[in-house]
Design a protein around this motif. Structure first.
Motif, PDB file in Angstrom:
ATOM      1  N   LEU A  15       0.823  -1.202   0.000  1.00  0.00           N
ATOM      2  CA  LEU A  15       0.000   0.000   0.000  1.00  0.00           C
ATOM      3  C   LEU A  15       0.861   1.257   0.000  1.00  0.00           C
ATOM      4  O   LEU A  15       0.575   2.224  -0.710  1.00  0.00           O
ATOM      5  CB  LEU A  15      -0.952  -0.002   1.203  1.00  0.00           C
ATOM      6  N   ALA A  16       1.930   1.241   0.783  1.00  0.00           N
ATOM      7  CA  ALA A  16       2.820   2.406   0.828  1.00  0.00           C
ATOM      8  C   ALA A  16       3.430   2.688  -0.547  1.00  0.00           C
ATOM      9  O   ALA A  16       3.497   3.845  -0.982  1.00  0.00           O
ATOM     10  CB  ALA A  16       3.917   2.188   1.861  1.00  0.00           C
ATOM     11  N   TRP A  17       3.847   1.639  -1.266  1.00  0.00           N
ATOM     12  CA  TRP A  17       4.418   1.831  -2.598  1.00  0.00           C
ATOM     13  C   TRP A  17       3.359   2.274  -3.596  1.00  0.00           C
ATOM     14  O   TRP A  17       3.639   3.096  -4.478  1.00  0.00           O
ATOM     15  CB  TRP A  17       5.137   0.574  -3.071  1.00  0.00           C
ATOM     16  N   ALA A  18       2.147   1.751  -3.479  1.00  0.00           N
ATOM     17  CA  ALA A  18       1.076   2.189  -4.368  1.00  0.00           C
ATOM     18  C   ALA A  18       0.818   3.683  -4.185  1.00  0.00           C
ATOM     19  O   ALA A  18       0.664   4.422  -5.166  1.00  0.00           O
ATOM     20  CB  ALA A  18      -0.193   1.383  -4.118  1.00  0.00           C
ATOM     21  N   VAL A  19       0.795   4.133  -2.930  1.00  0.00           N
ATOM     22  CA  VAL A  19       0.580   5.555  -2.649  1.00  0.00           C
ATOM     23  C   VAL A  19       1.728   6.386  -3.220  1.00  0.00           C
ATOM     24  O   VAL A  19       1.503   7.414  -3.868  1.00  0.00           O
ATOM     25  CB  VAL A  19       0.412   5.794  -1.131  1.00  0.00           C
ATOM     26  N   ARG A  20       2.961   5.943  -3.004  1.00  0.00           N
ATOM     27  CA  ARG A  20       4.124   6.677  -3.538  1.00  0.00           C
ATOM     28  C   ARG A  20       4.058   6.795  -5.060  1.00  0.00           C
ATOM     29  O   ARG A  20       4.330   7.857  -5.632  1.00  0.00           O
ATOM     30  CB  ARG A  20       5.414   5.966  -3.150  1.00  0.00           C
ATOM     31  N   LEU A  21       3.724   5.687  -5.716  1.00  0.00           N
ATOM     32  CA  LEU A  21       3.695   5.700  -7.175  1.00  0.00           C
ATOM     33  C   LEU A  21       2.523   6.535  -7.706  1.00  0.00           C
ATOM     34  O   LEU A  21       2.685   7.225  -8.720  1.00  0.00           O
ATOM     35  CB  LEU A  21       3.637   4.269  -7.710  1.00  0.00           C
ATOM     36  N   LEU A  22       1.389   6.498  -7.034  1.00  0.00           N
ATOM     37  CA  LEU A  22       0.273   7.362  -7.446  1.00  0.00           C
ATOM     38  C   LEU A  22       0.653   8.830  -7.307  1.00  0.00           C
ATOM     39  O   LEU A  22       0.348   9.651  -8.188  1.00  0.00           O
ATOM     40  CB  LEU A  22      -0.978   7.064  -6.620  1.00  0.00           C
ATOM     41  N   ARG A  23       1.309   9.167  -6.220  1.00  0.00           N
ATOM     42  CA  ARG A  23       1.738  10.560  -6.025  1.00  0.00           C
ATOM     43  C   ARG A  23       2.796  10.956  -7.059  1.00  0.00           C
ATOM     44  O   ARG A  23       2.782  12.087  -7.566  1.00  0.00           O
ATOM     45  CB  ARG A  23       2.269  10.748  -4.598  1.00  0.00           C
ATOM     46  N   ALA A  24       3.710  10.031  -7.396  1.00  0.00           N
ATOM     47  CA  ALA A  24       4.717  10.323  -8.422  1.00  0.00           C
ATOM     48  C   ALA A  24       4.054  10.535  -9.785  1.00  0.00           C
ATOM     49  O   ALA A  24       4.449  11.432 -10.542  1.00  0.00           O
ATOM     50  CB  ALA A  24       5.739   9.186  -8.494  1.00  0.00           C
ATOM     51  N   LEU A  29       2.258  14.077 -14.160  1.00  0.00           N
ATOM     52  CA  LEU A  29       1.158  14.617 -14.956  1.00  0.00           C
ATOM     53  C   LEU A  29       0.978  16.110 -14.690  1.00  0.00           C
ATOM     54  O   LEU A  29       0.614  16.865 -15.597  1.00  0.00           O
ATOM     55  CB  LEU A  29      -0.133  13.847 -14.674  1.00  0.00           C
ATOM     56  N   GLY A  30       1.253  16.546 -13.475  1.00  0.00           N
ATOM     57  CA  GLY A  30       1.218  17.973 -13.170  1.00  0.00           C
ATOM     58  C   GLY A  30       2.258  18.747 -13.967  1.00  0.00           C
ATOM     59  O   GLY A  30       1.995  19.852 -14.455  1.00  0.00           O
ATOM     60  N   ALA A  67      -5.194  13.077  -5.070  1.00  0.00           N
ATOM     61  CA  ALA A  67      -6.245  12.854  -4.073  1.00  0.00           C
ATOM     62  C   ALA A  67      -6.423  11.368  -3.771  1.00  0.00           C
ATOM     63  O   ALA A  67      -6.597  10.982  -2.609  1.00  0.00           O
ATOM     64  CB  ALA A  67      -7.560  13.457  -4.556  1.00  0.00           C
ATOM     65  N   LEU A  68      -6.387  10.536  -4.788  1.00  0.00           N
ATOM     66  CA  LEU A  68      -6.531   9.097  -4.565  1.00  0.00           C
ATOM     67  C   LEU A  68      -5.347   8.540  -3.772  1.00  0.00           C
ATOM     68  O   LEU A  68      -5.521   7.685  -2.908  1.00  0.00           O
ATOM     69  CB  LEU A  68      -6.676   8.364  -5.897  1.00  0.00           C
ATOM     70  N   ALA A  79     -11.296   4.501  -2.371  1.00  0.00           N
ATOM     71  CA  ALA A  79     -10.366   5.097  -3.334  1.00  0.00           C
ATOM     72  C   ALA A  79      -9.677   4.042  -4.193  1.00  0.00           C
ATOM     73  O   ALA A  79      -9.076   4.382  -5.210  1.00  0.00           O
ATOM     74  CB  ALA A  79      -9.311   5.923  -2.593  1.00  0.00           C
ATOM     75  N   ARG A  80      -9.776   2.774  -3.806  1.00  0.00           N
ATOM     76  CA  ARG A  80      -9.041   1.742  -4.538  1.00  0.00           C
ATOM     77  C   ARG A  80      -9.578   1.546  -5.955  1.00  0.00           C
ATOM     78  O   ARG A  80      -8.797   1.514  -6.907  1.00  0.00           O
ATOM     79  CB  ARG A  80      -9.060   0.425  -3.780  1.00  0.00           C
ATOM     80  N   ALA A  81     -10.877   1.431  -6.128  1.00  0.00           N
ATOM     81  CA  ALA A  81     -11.440   1.175  -7.458  1.00  0.00           C
ATOM     82  C   ALA A  81     -11.135   2.305  -8.448  1.00  0.00           C
ATOM     83  O   ALA A  81     -10.689   2.032  -9.566  1.00  0.00           O
ATOM     84  CB  ALA A  81     -12.933   0.908  -7.368  1.00  0.00           C
ATOM     85  N   PRO A  82     -11.336   3.587  -8.084  1.00  0.00           N
ATOM     86  CA  PRO A  82     -10.983   4.643  -9.036  1.00  0.00           C
ATOM     87  C   PRO A  82      -9.483   4.661  -9.363  1.00  0.00           C
ATOM     88  O   PRO A  82      -9.095   4.938 -10.497  1.00  0.00           O
ATOM     89  CB  PRO A  82     -11.391   5.938  -8.339  1.00  0.00           C
ATOM     90  N   ALA A  83      -8.645   4.344  -8.380  1.00  0.00           N
ATOM     91  CA  ALA A  83      -7.207   4.308  -8.637  1.00  0.00           C
ATOM     92  C   ALA A  83      -6.872   3.188  -9.620  1.00  0.00           C
ATOM     93  O   ALA A  83      -6.047   3.378 -10.523  1.00  0.00           O
ATOM     94  CB  ALA A  83      -6.433   4.122  -7.329  1.00  0.00           C
ATOM     95  N   ILE A  84      -7.514   2.040  -9.473  1.00  0.00           N
ATOM     96  CA  ILE A  84      -7.274   0.935 -10.398  1.00  0.00           C
ATOM     97  C   ILE A  84      -7.721   1.320 -11.808  1.00  0.00           C
ATOM     98  O   ILE A  84      -7.031   1.038 -12.791  1.00  0.00           O
ATOM     99  CB  ILE A  84      -7.986  -0.347  -9.912  1.00  0.00           C
TER     100      ILE A  84
END
Length: 131
Positions: A15-24, A29-30, A67-68, A79-84
């Motif tokens: 979960l921690a890596w998923a959060v890091r990669l989503l933020r990256a 994209l920003g 946000a996700l 938040a998991r389904a929209p992130a997927i």
């Protein structure tokens, strides 16, 4: 009386890596969105409505990914389904990049989408989110 189970790993690595990669991804994209704003402002001729729509899509995507990532960091199961879904959207994007001769970028994007998706559905993440 029901038995209470204490999660031995309150913040699993997956979960921690998923959060890091989503933020990256959100940051990347920003940066694309910033470049698009600059391109919109400096273009000689352009289809302004289309340019603004693409720029707004990039800004919205970056905000959604950020946000996700934050919601998943707070262990919000919704938040998991929209992130997927957002991660799976990288597959056709990567495919069309490969078809357009940008395989050096398309293949890693597809791998990133599959990798983060796998992190989000892994058993430790699933347990941490209460599924």
């Amino acid at each position: 009386m029901s038995r209470v189970t204490i999660d031995s790993d309150p913040n699993p690595t997956t979960l921690a890596w998923a959060v890091r990669l989503l933020r990256a991804e959100a940051v990347a994209l920003g940066l694309v969105a910033v470049w698009l704003v600059w391109a919109d402002l400096t273009a000689d001729t352009t289809d302004l409505p289309s340019a603004l729509l693409v720029t707004a899509f990039a800004v919205g995507g970056a905000a959604a990914l950020w946000a996700l990532g934050g919601a998943l960091g707070r262990r919000r199961a919704g938040a998991r389904a929209p992130a997927i879904v957002l991660e799976l959207m990288l597959l056709p994007v990567g495919w069309y990049m490969i078809q357009g001769g940008l395989g050096w970028l398309g293949v890693p994007l597809m791998a990133l989408g599959l990798g983060v998706g796998a992190l989000l559905v892994s058993p430790p993440t699933t347990r941490a989110l209460g599924f």
